[in-house]
Design a protein around this motif. Sequence first.
Motif, PDB file in Angstrom:
ATOM      1  N   PHE A 169      -5.398   2.176   8.158  1.00 14.19           N
ATOM      2  CA  PHE A 169      -5.184   0.747   7.961  1.00 14.19           C
ATOM      3  C   PHE A 169      -5.524   0.063   9.270  1.00 14.19           C
ATOM      4  O   PHE A 169      -4.847   0.258  10.274  1.00 14.19           O
ATOM      5  N   SER A 227      -9.710   3.989   3.327  1.00 12.50           N
ATOM      6  CA  SER A 227      -9.558   3.226   4.559  1.00 12.50           C
ATOM      7  C   SER A 227      -9.575   1.745   4.208  1.00 12.50           C
ATOM      8  O   SER A 227     -10.401   1.300   3.412  1.00 12.50           O
ATOM      9  N   VAL A 228      -8.658   0.989   4.790  1.00 10.88           N
ATOM     10  CA  VAL A 228      -8.552  -0.447   4.534  1.00 10.88           C
ATOM     11  C   VAL A 228      -8.640  -1.178   5.864  1.00 10.88           C
ATOM     12  O   VAL A 228      -8.043  -0.765   6.854  1.00 10.88           O
ATOM     13  N   GLN A 229      -9.403  -2.264   5.868  1.00  6.76           N
ATOM     14  CA  GLN A 229      -9.517  -3.085   7.069  1.00  6.76           C
ATOM     15  C   GLN A 229      -9.208  -4.523   6.690  1.00  6.76           C
ATOM     16  O   GLN A 229      -9.779  -5.059   5.751  1.00  6.76           O
ATOM     17  N   MET A 280       0.839  -1.207   0.000  1.00 12.17           N
ATOM     18  CA  MET A 280       0.000   0.000   0.000  1.00 12.17           C
ATOM     19  C   MET A 280       0.871   1.253   0.000  1.00 12.17           C
ATOM     20  O   MET A 280       0.584   2.212  -0.705  1.00 12.17           O
TER      21      MET A 280
END
Length: 152
Positions: free
Chosen positions: A108, A143-145, A75
């Motif tokens: 993250f 936003s990444v989860q 990322m």
Amino acid sequence: MSGSGGEFMVTMRRKEVVAAMLPMQKHWLPLSNLDLLLPPIDVVVFFCYKKPRGSASGGDDFTFGSMVRVLKEAMAQALVPYYAFAGEILSNSLGEAELLCNNRGMDFLEAYADVKLQDLNLYNPEENIEGKLAPTRKQGVLSVQVFLFLCA
């Protein structure tokens, strides 16, 4: 889902901000007319992968932690050419939304869900995804989860 609806717990393990790995000069980008007319929406993309096996040379299996580290590094590399995703949307002096390219970074999140992947009802995303498996973006553009699910 086996009768229980969307009843499962999500436990947040860690929250970090991943920025582009190279510095950039801060600058503003105007939004398009469509961006200004349409209400803001968050796009949710849900990917699932099988746990990889160890290397052919007999190396250790990948762990959840090692996969998360690789994803964060990728990322940070991807945010270099796609630097706008590391910015934030703010109001300019006229009160219009503009994109500030400042390498604020993207949220993250690392989480654990006490549900088997096969038990998720993906035909009704509001039941499982919203507010549980999809992160609520509070700042920034992206936003990444990442989740660890119970094994089957």
